[in-house]
Design a protein around this motif. Structure first.
Motif, mmCIF file in Angstrom:
data_model
loop_
_atom_site.group_PDB
_atom_site.id
_atom_site.type_symbol
_atom_site.label_atom_id
_atom_site.label_comp_id
_atom_site.label_asym_id
_atom_site.label_seq_id
_atom_site.Cartn_x
_atom_site.Cartn_y
_atom_site.Cartn_z
ATOM 1 N N GLY A 43 17.510 -19.507 1.240
ATOM 2 C CA GLY A 43 18.630 -19.674 2.170
ATOM 3 C C GLY A 43 19.994 -19.487 1.535
ATOM 4 O O GLY A 43 21.016 -19.808 2.133
ATOM 5 N N PHE A 44 20.031 -18.935 0.308
ATOM 6 C CA PHE A 44 21.315 -18.720 -0.378
ATOM 7 C C PHE A 44 22.079 -17.549 0.233
ATOM 8 O O PHE A 44 23.299 -17.454 0.123
ATOM 9 N N LEU A 45 21.362 -16.601 0.773
ATOM 10 C CA LEU A 45 21.961 -15.426 1.403
ATOM 11 C C LEU A 45 20.900 -14.804 2.301
ATOM 12 O O LEU A 45 19.759 -15.272 2.353
ATOM 13 N N ASP A 46 21.298 -13.764 3.033
ATOM 14 C CA ASP A 46 20.373 -13.060 3.914
ATOM 15 C C ASP A 46 20.293 -11.632 3.388
ATOM 16 O O ASP A 46 21.095 -10.775 3.745
ATOM 17 N N GLY A 47 19.337 -11.420 2.501
ATOM 18 C CA GLY A 47 19.294 -10.166 1.750
ATOM 19 C C GLY A 47 18.359 -9.136 2.345
ATOM 20 O O GLY A 47 17.378 -9.480 3.020
ATOM 21 N N ARG A 48 18.663 -7.894 2.059
ATOM 22 C CA ARG A 48 17.839 -6.763 2.455
ATOM 23 C C ARG A 48 17.955 -5.708 1.361
ATOM 24 O O ARG A 48 19.053 -5.421 0.895
ATOM 25 N N SER A 49 16.821 -5.154 0.963
ATOM 26 C CA SER A 49 16.843 -4.090 -0.039
ATOM 27 C C SER A 49 16.370 -2.801 0.606
ATOM 28 O O SER A 49 15.282 -2.761 1.168
ATOM 29 N N ALA A 50 17.205 -1.771 0.531
ATOM 30 C CA ALA A 50 16.836 -0.445 1.028
ATOM 31 C C ALA A 50 16.409 0.393 -0.167
ATOM 32 O O ALA A 50 17.237 0.706 -1.019
ATOM 33 N N ARG A 51 15.107 0.700 -0.210
ATOM 34 C CA ARG A 51 14.610 1.523 -1.315
ATOM 35 C C ARG A 51 14.904 2.988 -0.988
ATOM 36 O O ARG A 51 14.316 3.545 -0.070
ATOM 37 N N LEU A 52 15.838 3.571 -1.747
ATOM 38 C CA LEU A 52 16.282 4.920 -1.433
ATOM 39 C C LEU A 52 15.365 5.978 -2.043
ATOM 40 O O LEU A 52 15.113 5.963 -3.254
ATOM 41 N N VAL A 67 26.464 -10.686 -8.264
ATOM 42 C CA VAL A 67 26.716 -10.462 -6.831
ATOM 43 C C VAL A 67 25.968 -11.508 -6.003
ATOM 44 O O VAL A 67 26.536 -12.141 -5.109
ATOM 45 N N LEU A 68 24.704 -11.726 -6.333
ATOM 46 C CA LEU A 68 23.912 -12.708 -5.584
ATOM 47 C C LEU A 68 24.474 -14.119 -5.763
ATOM 48 O O LEU A 68 24.557 -14.894 -4.805
ATOM 49 N N GLU A 69 24.851 -14.441 -6.995
ATOM 50 C CA GLU A 69 25.391 -15.777 -7.260
ATOM 51 C C GLU A 69 26.725 -15.996 -6.536
ATOM 52 O O GLU A 69 26.992 -17.086 -6.025
ATOM 53 N N ALA A 70 27.556 -14.961 -6.500
ATOM 54 C CA ALA A 70 28.848 -15.081 -5.807
ATOM 55 C C ALA A 70 28.611 -15.300 -4.317
ATOM 56 O O ALA A 70 29.298 -16.119 -3.687
ATOM 57 N N CYS A 71 27.637 -14.612 -3.753
ATOM 58 C CA CYS A 71 27.314 -14.790 -2.328
ATOM 59 C C CYS A 71 26.777 -16.201 -2.078
ATOM 60 O O CYS A 71 27.136 -16.848 -1.095
ATOM 61 N N ARG A 72 25.925 -16.652 -2.975
ATOM 62 C CA ARG A 72 25.363 -18.000 -2.847
ATOM 63 C C ARG A 72 26.465 -19.059 -2.881
ATOM 64 O O ARG A 72 26.435 -20.028 -2.117
ATOM 65 N N ALA A 73 27.446 -18.852 -3.761
ATOM 66 C CA ALA A 73 28.512 -19.844 -3.946
ATOM 67 C C ALA A 73 29.364 -20.008 -2.687
ATOM 68 O O ALA A 73 29.994 -21.049 -2.492
ATOM 69 N N LEU A 74 29.368 -19.005 -1.811
ATOM 70 C CA LEU A 74 30.171 -19.087 -0.588
ATOM 71 C C LEU A 74 29.638 -20.149 0.366
ATOM 72 O O LEU A 74 30.381 -20.703 1.167
ATOM 73 N N GLY A 75 28.327 -20.380 0.308
ATOM 74 C CA GLY A 75 27.722 -21.380 1.180
ATOM 75 C C GLY A 75 27.458 -20.907 2.599
ATOM 76 O O GLY A 75 26.938 -21.670 3.419
ATOM 77 N N ASP A 101 31.024 -8.164 -14.925
ATOM 78 C CA ASP A 101 31.941 -9.242 -15.283
ATOM 79 C C ASP A 101 31.933 -10.287 -14.171
ATOM 80 O O ASP A 101 32.355 -10.026 -13.043
ATOM 81 N N LYS A 102 31.435 -11.464 -14.501
ATOM 82 C CA LYS A 102 31.216 -12.505 -13.486
ATOM 83 C C LYS A 102 32.495 -12.890 -12.739
ATOM 84 O O LYS A 102 32.497 -13.003 -11.501
ATOM 85 N N ASP A 103 33.591 -13.056 -13.497
ATOM 86 C CA ASP A 103 34.848 -13.463 -12.857
ATOM 87 C C ASP A 103 35.328 -12.402 -11.867
ATOM 88 O O ASP A 103 35.841 -12.729 -10.795
ATOM 89 N N THR A 104 35.168 -11.154 -12.248
ATOM 90 C CA THR A 104 35.565 -10.056 -11.365
ATOM 91 C C THR A 104 34.781 -10.109 -10.059
ATOM 92 O O THR A 104 35.349 -9.959 -8.970
ATOM 93 N N VAL A 105 33.482 -10.329 -10.176
ATOM 94 C CA VAL A 105 32.625 -10.360 -8.986
ATOM 95 C C VAL A 105 32.955 -11.573 -8.128
ATOM 96 O O VAL A 105 33.029 -11.484 -6.895
ATOM 97 N N ASP A 106 33.207 -12.717 -8.771
ATOM 98 C CA ASP A 106 33.567 -13.927 -8.025
ATOM 99 C C ASP A 106 34.877 -13.729 -7.254
ATOM 100 O O ASP A 106 35.031 -14.225 -6.135
ATOM 101 N N ALA A 107 35.820 -12.996 -7.860
ATOM 102 C CA ALA A 107 37.110 -12.766 -7.195
ATOM 103 C C ALA A 107 36.967 -11.767 -6.045
ATOM 104 O O ALA A 107 37.753 -11.774 -5.101
ATOM 105 N N LEU A 108 35.947 -10.932 -6.139
ATOM 106 C CA LEU A 108 35.721 -9.897 -5.113
ATOM 107 C C LEU A 108 35.033 -10.492 -3.887
ATOM 108 O O LEU A 108 35.383 -10.187 -2.740
#
Lengths: 328, 328
Positions: free
Chosen positions: B172-181, B111-119, B67-74
């Motif tokens: 440059g929208f975020l500084d991401g890292r993926s841990a392949r478990l 999640v990625l879009e919410a992080c990007r929106a923070l600037g 739910d996009k709104d939920t993620v944006d609020a988080l």
């Protein structure tokens, strides 16, 4: 059966439609050849009239691929074959991230979902790109087993669609195939927003007597494919036996690795005494930044094993272009 | 700074939260260490009270990641660090394709879009999986440069998120890292819908004196990681210097390749005179079909070069589990 070509009024889409009309039949959802009753050229903007070489089996439909209802209305009967060519191009995607996500990723997903909803597991041919490869760890020759770490949003969305098509196929929702396109030369008409647009312009403009700026140094090496061969390859991959494809539905189409200088030489050789517009190397940082992350050569063992076609020579591509688009 | 852990009330999320509380600081968006003022454990279902070992910096929030709104609020303040662990698991994703797409793909994108929106380009640690590898062409050892052709919808959605995280980071929208478990052992509590659930159950149930059915033959080989090491690895990758990571932000965490028989032996060795519930090999076709397409061993050269931790031995993992969850 019905055939839908998204991005269908473009250069590749139009030539593909003509090829299908000539052939008359295509593999339907069952894998058996069926007469093609109808071809719909779907595109975001349409030319004023049907492209040359079409007949009454062909119609055009205008719409946004990123609109789910539009896509559902387009892919609307079980007896169908879909060629999904519509895409924001590389340079365009770098300038508008959200547009690339909407058109390439959301739009692509709507196409797959619409096909799934039919229940007939239709064949879907998706045009991916060698721009799905890139990054610091990229080897000199990218074969079919190289990890895809694209360095453009365009390439990323294409790689995502390849993954989805593999999974939709594995689930039996559709029978998908992804043709990873090398840079297609020589596109007629006007330059477009693809960072690779100059690979056509450097032939097209001089042959039209127009001056042309080449935005990368002459030693830049890149895999190219002739426009006739790319259409033949797309069609051959669509028609290939599903079981022969295996679990990875994506194939890099066979290409020729050439430097910009070698491409210029091919034009000089074939042009002979024709007057040519001046070619000037004038590096463009925006284009260079994109192109430097692209593969220099692309392996295509799997495509060749499947019988997909390969260009004979660069000269043949130039000769064909002169025959098809210059001396007419 | 605020720390958000999606899927935060799960086993890994809870242990991660405790680790962060102990540490007290994390790299903020600037890369500098900042005091952690607040940790939010976000999850689709919450336990009746805060997990053990938390303090007043920790709160829980219930919601749908799809739910996009939920993620944006988080994800609502620039000074934030995000650990995105929420996911439909492998077996669950095979049974409900649409749920996997909604939660893993759409949810991840929100999640990625919410992080990007923070600037502020915050750090985002995503838990991917070795289930992103698979298929007929998969080599015996999957290193960091192996092409990802996942054979589950779970693996596909994880691979898609890896691609997106690379591109969001590149932009440059975020500084991401993926841990392949790799498969995490030994999870306490109850079995879950992951096809790999038995890799924990085959230790947990016998140690609890409960009979246990092992759904694959003893010679099945698979990469596993201890639950302490996986949390340390996730945290170390989050904390790693951004420039040291390079353009591919995804790292397979270092694992131990072991057969089911070797895992049984490790339990026998460490258990000594403890009474153990009976272990019976009873192949389950649904589980076997999934597991047979997973890697048998996973290379982790890049993770080791970055200094990510590695288990000493299988026996140490079993000993830790007995200390943490059995002899308490």
């Amino acid at each position: 059966m019905k055939v839908v070509i998204t991005g269908g009024t473009g250069f590749v889409g139009t030539r593909l439609a003509r090829k299908i009309l000539d052939k008359g039949t295509l593999a339907g959802p069952s894998g058996k050849q069926e007469p093609v009753d109808e071809i719909v050229l779907f595109d975001v903007a349409l030319p004023p009239s049907l492209p040359e070489g079409m007949d009454d089996r062909v119609s055009m439909r205008q719409g946004e691929i990123a609109d789910k209802d539009t896509v559902d209305a387009l892919i609307d009967q079980p007896d169908i074959g879909v060629f999904h060519l519509a895409s924001v191009v590389s340079g365009g995607g770098e300038k508008d991230f959200d547009l690339a996500m909407r058109v390439n990723l959301d739009g692509g997903r709507y196409v797959l979902e619409a096909c799934r909803a039919l229940g007939s597991a239709p064949r879907v041919l998706f045009t991916s790109s060698i721009a799905t490869f890139g990054g610091a760890a990229m080897p000199d020759v990218v074969g079919d087993l190289v990890k895809q770490t694209p360095q453009t949003t365009y390439g990323m969305t294409k790689a995502v669609l390849e993954l989805m098509i593999n999974d939709y196929t594995r689930k039996g929702f559709l029978d998908g195939r992804s043709a990873r396109l090398p840079t297609v030369i020589i596109r007629p008409g006007k330059p477009n927003a693809a960072a690779s647009s100059f690979f056509s312009g450097m032939f097209r403009e001089p042959l039209a007597g127009v001056e042309c700026k080449i935005p990368v140094p002459p030693d830049v090496r890149h895999p190219v494919i002739g426009y006739r061969t790319v259409v033949d390859g797309i069609l051959a991959l669509y028609e290939a036996d599903s079981d022969a494809i295996g679990d990875d539905r994506a194939f890099t189409l066979p290409s020729t690795s050439a430097t910009v200088a070698e491409l210029m030489d091919a034009l000089d050789r074939v042009a002979g005494d024709r007057p040519l517009g001046k070619r000037t190397v004038e590096p463009d940082p925006f284009i260079q930044d994109i192109v430097k992350n692209w593969p220099r050569a692309a392996g295509a063992d799997r495509a060749l094993a499947l019988g997909l076609p390969h260009d004979n020579s660069l000269d043949d591509i130039v000769r064909a272009y002169i025959a098809d688009y210059v001396d007419i």
